[in-house]
Design a protein around this motif. Sequence first.
Motif, PDB file in Angstrom:
ATOM      1  N   PHE A  77     -10.036 -26.204 -55.891  1.00 29.96           N
ATOM      2  CA  PHE A  77      -9.527 -26.728 -54.811  1.00 29.96           C
ATOM      3  C   PHE A  77      -9.479 -26.494 -53.489  1.00 29.96           C
ATOM      4  CE2 PHE A  77      -7.449 -28.308 -58.898  1.00 29.96           C
ATOM      5  CZ  PHE A  77      -8.226 -30.152 -58.996  1.00 29.96           C
ATOM      6  N   THR A  78      -9.184 -25.357 -53.007  1.00 27.62           N
ATOM      7  CA  THR A  78      -9.596 -24.204 -52.119  1.00 27.62           C
ATOM      8  C   THR A  78      -9.776 -23.096 -51.898  1.00 27.62           C
ATOM      9  OG1 THR A  78      -7.620 -23.332 -52.236  1.00 27.62           O
ATOM     10  CG2 THR A  78      -6.558 -25.128 -51.603  1.00 27.62           C
ATOM     11  N   ARG A  79     -10.426 -22.511 -51.392  1.00 25.41           N
ATOM     12  CA  ARG A  79     -11.408 -21.620 -51.505  1.00 25.41           C
ATOM     13  C   ARG A  79     -10.766 -21.110 -49.256  1.00 25.41           C
ATOM     14  NH1 ARG A  79     -15.350 -21.147 -47.170  1.00 25.41           N
ATOM     15  NH2 ARG A  79     -15.644 -23.395 -46.385  1.00 25.41           N
ATOM     16  N   ARG A  80     -11.358 -19.530 -49.356  1.00 21.24           N
ATOM     17  CA  ARG A  80     -10.846 -18.585 -48.303  1.00 21.24           C
ATOM     18  C   ARG A  80     -12.245 -18.506 -47.334  1.00 21.24           C
ATOM     19  NH1 ARG A  80     -10.827 -12.740 -49.265  1.00 21.24           N
ATOM     20  NH2 ARG A  80     -10.068 -13.469 -51.265  1.00 21.24           N
ATOM     21  N   SER A  81     -11.898 -19.006 -46.446  1.00 20.87           N
ATOM     22  CA  SER A  81     -13.287 -19.670 -45.677  1.00 20.87           C
ATOM     23  C   SER A  81     -12.974 -18.375 -44.458  1.00 20.87           C
ATOM     24  CB  SER A  81     -12.645 -20.495 -44.135  1.00 20.87           C
ATOM     25  OG  SER A  81     -13.404 -20.313 -43.071  1.00 20.87           O
ATOM     26  N   SER A  82     -14.523 -17.966 -44.040  1.00 18.85           N
ATOM     27  CA  SER A  82     -15.664 -17.420 -43.857  1.00 18.85           C
ATOM     28  C   SER A  82     -15.234 -17.161 -41.869  1.00 18.85           C
ATOM     29  CB  SER A  82     -16.584 -17.269 -44.067  1.00 18.85           C
ATOM     30  OG  SER A  82     -17.464 -18.988 -43.950  1.00 18.85           O
ATOM     31  N   LEU A  83     -14.656 -18.596 -41.499  1.00 21.30           N
ATOM     32  CA  LEU A  83     -14.719 -18.651 -40.309  1.00 21.30           C
ATOM     33  C   LEU A  83     -13.359 -17.622 -39.457  1.00 21.30           C
ATOM     34  CD1 LEU A  83     -15.494 -22.576 -40.051  1.00 21.30           C
ATOM     35  CD2 LEU A  83     -17.475 -20.463 -39.373  1.00 21.30           C
ATOM     36  N   TYR A  84     -13.750 -17.443 -38.103  1.00 18.40           N
ATOM     37  CA  TYR A  84     -12.906 -16.916 -36.877  1.00 18.40           C
ATOM     38  C   TYR A  84     -12.317 -17.507 -36.116  1.00 18.40           C
ATOM     39  CZ  TYR A  84     -13.153 -13.154 -40.444  1.00 18.40           C
ATOM     40  OH  TYR A  84     -13.628 -12.122 -41.589  1.00 18.40           O
ATOM     41  N   TYR A  85     -11.554 -17.359 -35.259  1.00 19.13           N
ATOM     42  CA  TYR A  85     -10.542 -17.900 -34.377  1.00 19.13           C
ATOM     43  C   TYR A  85     -10.549 -16.063 -33.844  1.00 19.13           C
ATOM     44  CZ  TYR A  85      -8.666 -22.742 -36.622  1.00 19.13           C
ATOM     45  OH  TYR A  85      -8.938 -23.233 -36.674  1.00 19.13           O
ATOM     46  N   ASP A  86     -11.621 -16.950 -32.114  1.00 20.99           N
ATOM     47  CA  ASP A  86     -11.552 -15.887 -31.145  1.00 20.99           C
ATOM     48  C   ASP A  86     -10.343 -15.677 -29.939  1.00 20.99           C
ATOM     49  OD1 ASP A  86     -11.995 -18.215 -29.734  1.00 20.99           O
ATOM     50  OD2 ASP A  86     -13.252 -16.615 -28.253  1.00 20.99           O
ATOM     51  N   GLU A  87     -10.271 -14.846 -28.810  1.00 21.68           N
ATOM     52  CA  GLU A  87      -8.867 -15.346 -27.742  1.00 21.68           C
ATOM     53  C   GLU A  87      -9.171 -16.333 -27.502  1.00 21.68           C
ATOM     54  OE1 GLU A  87      -9.688 -11.998 -25.740  1.00 21.68           O
ATOM     55  OE2 GLU A  87      -9.292 -10.844 -26.639  1.00 21.68           O
ATOM     56  N   ASP A  88      -9.871 -17.625 -27.309  1.00 23.05           N
ATOM     57  CA  ASP A  88      -9.908 -18.904 -26.572  1.00 23.05           C
ATOM     58  C   ASP A  88      -9.035 -19.771 -28.017  1.00 23.05           C
ATOM     59  OD1 ASP A  88     -10.516 -16.789 -24.416  1.00 23.05           O
ATOM     60  OD2 ASP A  88     -12.868 -17.441 -24.947  1.00 23.05           O
ATOM     61  N   GLY A  89      -9.585 -19.384 -28.738  1.00 22.18           N
ATOM     62  CA  GLY A  89      -9.670 -21.034 -30.276  1.00 22.18           C
ATOM     63  C   GLY A  89     -10.301 -20.925 -30.463  1.00 22.18           C
ATOM     64  N   ASP A  90     -11.316 -20.554 -30.307  1.00 22.05           N
ATOM     65  CA  ASP A  90     -13.161 -21.510 -30.725  1.00 22.05           C
ATOM     66  C   ASP A  90     -13.496 -20.794 -32.021  1.00 22.05           C
ATOM     67  OD1 ASP A  90     -13.559 -22.547 -27.975  1.00 22.05           O
ATOM     68  OD2 ASP A  90     -14.478 -20.267 -27.400  1.00 22.05           O
ATOM     69  N   LEU A  91     -13.736 -21.136 -32.969  1.00 26.24           N
ATOM     70  CA  LEU A  91     -14.015 -21.337 -34.173  1.00 26.24           C
ATOM     71  C   LEU A  91     -15.710 -20.938 -34.756  1.00 26.24           C
ATOM     72  CD1 LEU A  91     -12.285 -21.614 -36.878  1.00 26.24           C
ATOM     73  CD2 LEU A  91     -13.036 -23.795 -37.241  1.00 26.24           C
ATOM     74  N   ALA A  92     -16.049 -19.922 -35.154  1.00 30.16           N
ATOM     75  CA  ALA A  92     -16.417 -19.891 -36.068  1.00 30.16           C
ATOM     76  C   ALA A  92     -17.624 -18.721 -37.277  1.00 30.16           C
ATOM     77  CB  ALA A  92     -18.057 -19.321 -33.823  1.00 30.16           C
ATOM     78  N   HIS A  93     -18.381 -18.691 -37.619  1.00 29.45           N
ATOM     79  CA  HIS A  93     -19.309 -17.017 -37.919  1.00 29.45           C
ATOM     80  C   HIS A  93     -18.413 -15.755 -37.402  1.00 29.45           C
ATOM     81  CE1 HIS A  93     -19.546 -19.456 -41.603  1.00 29.45           C
ATOM     82  NE2 HIS A  93     -20.172 -20.450 -40.867  1.00 29.45           N
ATOM     83  N   GLU A  94     -19.454 -15.842 -36.139  1.00 28.71           N
ATOM     84  CA  GLU A  94     -19.171 -14.925 -35.619  1.00 28.71           C
ATOM     85  C   GLU A  94     -19.368 -14.716 -33.893  1.00 28.71           C
ATOM     86  OE1 GLU A  94     -23.641 -13.435 -35.929  1.00 28.71           O
ATOM     87  OE2 GLU A  94     -22.869 -12.696 -38.248  1.00 28.71           O
ATOM     88  N   PHE A  95     -19.469 -13.878 -32.978  1.00 26.99           N
ATOM     89  CA  PHE A  95     -18.940 -14.079 -32.104  1.00 26.99           C
ATOM     90  C   PHE A  95     -19.201 -13.810 -31.206  1.00 26.99           C
ATOM     91  CE2 PHE A  95     -15.140 -15.914 -33.186  1.00 26.99           C
ATOM     92  CZ  PHE A  95     -14.885 -17.044 -32.206  1.00 26.99           C
ATOM     93  N   TYR A  96     -20.008 -13.447 -30.143  1.00 21.97           N
ATOM     94  CA  TYR A  96     -21.209 -12.368 -28.778  1.00 21.97           C
ATOM     95  C   TYR A  96     -20.639 -12.385 -28.499  1.00 21.97           C
ATOM     96  CZ  TYR A  96     -23.937 -12.333 -32.614  1.00 21.97           C
ATOM     97  OH  TYR A  96     -24.425 -11.965 -34.640  1.00 21.97           O
TER      98      TYR A  96
END
Length: 109
Positions: free
Chosen positions: A44-63
């Motif tokens: 019913f659950t899984r570990r997410s592969s997304l991350y939050y950055d310092e601004d609160g944005d959610l994404a897989h990768e940040f550049y």
Amino acid sequence: MGGSGSKVKGVWPFSGGGGDSGSDGNEQTLARLKCSKSATPFVFTRRSSLYYDEDGDLAHEFYEETVVTKNGRKKSKLRRIQKNLIPQGVVKLDHPCIHVDFPIVLCEV
């Protein structure tokens, strides 16, 4: 890539038997049977592969765009940010999935 099954050797959560047999074989079998009734083949659950950055944005990768001056020419490059990222954590699935270690064939072609 691809998620493999659990790395734990011995007891499968969906079967009453299997694993190592110890000196108290009957007690271990009873414990496994009790445990297997509460185990479900669904996830019913899984570990997410997304991350939050310092601004609160959610994404897989940040550049981050950086400007490099080489031979008098300005060139912009993207540099991957890997620090100060917070993982999203455990996410509830919209539809339950079947567990990878489920030992029964559901459909045979």
